[in-house]
Write a protein that holds these residues in place. Structure first.
Motif, PDB file in Angstrom:
ATOM      1  N   LEU A 213      -6.348  15.214   3.792  1.00 19.01           N
ATOM      2  CA  LEU A 213      -6.689  14.546   2.537  1.00 19.01           C
ATOM      3  C   LEU A 213      -5.489  13.725   2.077  1.00 19.01           C
ATOM      4  O   LEU A 213      -4.374  14.238   2.000  1.00 19.01           O
ATOM      5  N   LEU A 214      -5.750  12.434   1.799  1.00  9.93           N
ATOM      6  CA  LEU A 214      -4.674  11.546   1.384  1.00  9.93           C
ATOM      7  C   LEU A 214      -5.082  10.787   0.125  1.00  9.93           C
ATOM      8  O   LEU A 214      -6.252  10.429  -0.064  1.00  9.93           O
ATOM      9  N   GLY A 215      -4.107  10.525  -0.720  1.00  9.41           N
ATOM     10  CA  GLY A 215      -4.307   9.628  -1.847  1.00  9.41           C
ATOM     11  C   GLY A 215      -3.681   8.287  -1.505  1.00  9.41           C
ATOM     12  O   GLY A 215      -2.670   8.229  -0.802  1.00  9.41           O
ATOM     13  N   PHE A 216      -4.271   7.196  -1.984  1.00  5.59           N
ATOM     14  CA  PHE A 216      -3.737   5.878  -1.637  1.00  5.59           C
ATOM     15  C   PHE A 216      -3.858   4.947  -2.837  1.00  5.59           C
ATOM     16  O   PHE A 216      -4.680   5.121  -3.746  1.00  5.59           O
TER      17      PHE A 216
ATOM     18  N   TYR B  74      -5.620  -4.504  -7.549  1.00  2.83           N
ATOM     19  CA  TYR B  74      -5.183  -3.196  -7.029  1.00  2.83           C
ATOM     20  C   TYR B  74      -6.409  -2.319  -6.827  1.00  2.83           C
ATOM     21  O   TYR B  74      -7.458  -2.537  -7.440  1.00  2.83           O
ATOM     22  N   THR B  75      -6.224  -1.344  -5.935  1.00  2.34           N
ATOM     23  CA  THR B  75      -7.245  -0.315  -5.724  1.00  2.34           C
ATOM     24  C   THR B  75      -6.538   1.029  -5.593  1.00  2.34           C
ATOM     25  O   THR B  75      -5.414   1.112  -5.069  1.00  2.34           O
ATOM     26  N   VAL B  76      -7.171   2.087  -6.061  1.00  9.01           N
ATOM     27  CA  VAL B  76      -6.663   3.449  -5.908  1.00  9.01           C
ATOM     28  C   VAL B  76      -7.818   4.327  -5.454  1.00  9.01           C
ATOM     29  O   VAL B  76      -8.987   4.017  -5.727  1.00  9.01           O
ATOM     30  N   GLY B  77      -7.475   5.401  -4.738  1.00  7.62           N
ATOM     31  CA  GLY B  77      -8.539   6.281  -4.294  1.00  7.62           C
ATOM     32  C   GLY B  77      -8.030   7.449  -3.467  1.00  7.62           C
ATOM     33  O   GLY B  77      -6.828   7.666  -3.328  1.00  7.62           O
ATOM     34  N   VAL B  78      -8.955   8.185  -2.932  1.00 12.71           N
ATOM     35  CA  VAL B  78      -8.674   9.345  -2.083  1.00 12.71           C
ATOM     36  C   VAL B  78      -9.514   9.211  -0.823  1.00 12.71           C
ATOM     37  O   VAL B  78     -10.676   8.769  -0.889  1.00 12.71           O
ATOM     38  N   LYS B  79      -8.924   9.591   0.324  1.00 11.12           N
ATOM     39  CA  LYS B  79      -9.699   9.517   1.558  1.00 11.12           C
ATOM     40  C   LYS B  79      -9.508  10.796   2.380  1.00 11.12           C
ATOM     41  O   LYS B  79      -8.468  11.450   2.317  1.00 11.12           O
TER      42      LYS B  79
ATOM     43  N   SER C 171       0.844  -1.199   0.000  1.00 17.00           N
ATOM     44  CA  SER C 171       0.000   0.000   0.000  1.00 17.00           C
ATOM     45  C   SER C 171       0.876   1.245   0.000  1.00 17.00           C
ATOM     46  O   SER C 171       1.955   1.280   0.624  1.00 17.00           O
ATOM     47  N   VAL C 172       0.404   2.255  -0.681  1.00 17.88           N
ATOM     48  CA  VAL C 172       1.087   3.544  -0.733  1.00 17.88           C
ATOM     49  C   VAL C 172       0.091   4.623  -0.347  1.00 17.88           C
ATOM     50  O   VAL C 172      -1.012   4.692  -0.909  1.00 17.88           O
ATOM     51  N   ASN C 173       0.483   5.472   0.660  1.00 18.09           N
ATOM     52  CA  ASN C 173      -0.347   6.600   1.074  1.00 18.09           C
ATOM     53  C   ASN C 173       0.435   7.895   0.854  1.00 18.09           C
ATOM     54  O   ASN C 173       1.599   7.998   1.264  1.00 18.09           O
ATOM     55  N   GLN C 174      -0.193   8.853   0.200  1.00 19.05           N
ATOM     56  CA  GLN C 174       0.452  10.131  -0.063  1.00 19.05           C
ATOM     57  C   GLN C 174      -0.396  11.255   0.521  1.00 19.05           C
ATOM     58  O   GLN C 174      -1.563  11.420   0.157  1.00 19.05           O
ATOM     59  N   LEU C 175       0.233  12.019   1.463  1.00 24.97           N
ATOM     60  CA  LEU C 175      -0.474  13.160   2.041  1.00 24.97           C
ATOM     61  C   LEU C 175      -0.652  14.241   0.979  1.00 24.97           C
ATOM     62  O   LEU C 175       0.311  14.656   0.329  1.00 24.97           O
TER      63      LEU C 175
END
Length: 416
Positions: free
Chosen positions: A268-271, A292-297, A98-102
């Motif tokens: 707000l983070l993208g993952f 795979y999954t991608v999204g914003v949370k 998993s990758v999380n980007q602030l």
């Protein structure tokens, strides 16, 4: 007319060719540079760089790897006959990256960096304050050495005068003008002077060694300690590093308030998550699959039970505490300055009286000198008057050094 013992303090400013000399200002500089505590400023800076790098990592992508293998007693089944849908395996496997980007956190990361920088400046200024307080210790040692230095000169002058007088007495004894034992009295006094020299040298050596260790600079008995021309300027404004420390503490509190105000800001983070497992995202496919999954949370702490408000109230109290510390420091410093000024005035009065006393002593000694030559008084009576003059001149020297020390301490208290 005979010349007697008066030795001006200014003699110590004369340096011999090739002789090591040191000044009070150099000692101030050396103790600040070489005292072990001084290294903490650089250590705090290195620590700050590491802490800021850790905080800044929040802006970089955060990677997480997970892997698991499970066995379960039951699985989902489709209760529809003749569908040919195989039930899931009870043993299941999954590995994900998993990758999380602030993307946005309201500037909380930058606020945390500013707090860390403010904390480092406060710590470094505290080091400066501690080093500054060493200057009064330097003053005490330096002027004690000056006093020993001046006392040696004065004692040497007394010794020279006694040796000259001894020659006159020996001559007087030879011609029967002076009592035969008068020279023995002078010789005994010269032996006492040698003892006084030994004591002065021992005390001076101990003081020099202590100062040498404090400033981490080689000093010895031959080092000439120059007499500073200490001036006192009466002014209202203090210039102490403690005042800068108090201001930095308030700046640190202000930065902490900013950070707290951003703690409840929406984040707000993208993952993105990629994986391989059995089953995959398609629960009806009973085989190993990639997915795979991608999204914003969005993460927002809507209600914190007034924790944020209470933290701000706590910081406001800290600010009031710093204000009271500042007022207390200014009050105590002004009291110390007033006491030090009274000490300066008192010593200046002593010096005026010392000069008058010495003038009287010189007249008495001049009379005693003439009486000794004519055999009217004994050598003991002459030595008594000579010693009285020496002691009063020694008191004058002591008061002059004390005056310089009092002025130097005044300047340190003032922050000049």
């Amino acid at each position: 007319m005979k010349r007697f013992i008066i030795i001006p303090i200014i003699l110590t400013t004369l340096t011999s060719i090739g002789q090591q000399s040191v000044t009070l200002e150099e000692c101030y500089r050396l103790v600040v540079e070489n005292y072990p505590l001084a290294r903490q400023s650089q250590l705090f800076e290195s620590q700050n760089n590491l802490d800021k790098a850790i905080i800044s990592n929040a802006k970089l992508p955060q990677f997480n790897f997970d892997a698991q293998a499970t066995y379960q007693t039951d699985v989902i089944e489709i209760p529809i006959p003749n569908t040919n849908i195989e039930p899931l395996n009870k043993d299941q496997y999954r590995a994900t990256l998993s990758v999380n980007q602030l993307i946005y956190n309201g500037g909380a990361t930058n606020a945390a960096l500013h707090v860390k920088s403010a904390q480092t400046k406060t710590k470094q200024k505290q080091v400066d304050v501690n080093l500054y307080q060493l200057k009064q210790q330097v003053n005490q040692l330096y002027f004690s050495i000056l006093l020993a230095q001046e006392s040696e000169l004065l004692l040497k002058a007394k010794q020279t005068q006694l040796e000259a007088k001894l020659k006159e007495v020996v001559s007087g004894i030879k011609y029967g003008v002076i009592l035969p034992t008068s020279d023995k009295v002078l010789e005994a006094e010269l032996l006492k002077i040698k003892q006084q020299f030994q004591e002065l040298e021992s005390n001076k050596t101990a003081l020099i060694e202590t100062l040498s260790q404090l400033i981490h600079q080689p000093l010895n008995a031959s080092t000439l300690f120059q007499n500073p021309l200490v001036e006192v300027q009466l002014q209202q404004d203090l210039n102490r590093p403690e005042l800068e420390l108090f201001q930095l503490k308030k700046d640190e509190i202000a930065q902490s308030e900013t950070l707290i105000s951003k703690q409840n800001t929406p984040k707000l983070l993208g993952f993105a998550t990629g994986g391989f497992g059995n089953p995959g995202l398609n629960m009806l496919d009973n085989s190993f699959q990639t997915f795979y999954t991608v999204g914003v949370k969005l993460n927002w702490n809507v209600f914190d039970w007034n924790s944020n408000k209470k933290q701000r109230q706590s910081l406001a109290i800290n600010k009031d505490i710093v204000d009271t510390e500042t007022e207390t420091f200014k009050l105590n410093t002004n009291i110390a300055l007033n006491q030090q000024q009274k000490e300066i005035d008192k010593i200046e009065g002593f010096i005026t009286s010392d000069l008058e006393i010495i003038n009287f002593r010189k007249e008495v000694l001049q009379t005693a000198d003439s009486q000794l030559k004519n055999g009217v008084i004994t050598s003991s009576a002459y030595i008594t008057e000579l010693t009285n003059l020496y002691e009063d001149e020694n008191t004058l020297v002591k008061h002059k050094i004390q005056l310089q020390l009092a002025k130097a301490n005044y300047n340190i208290i003032k922050g000049q």
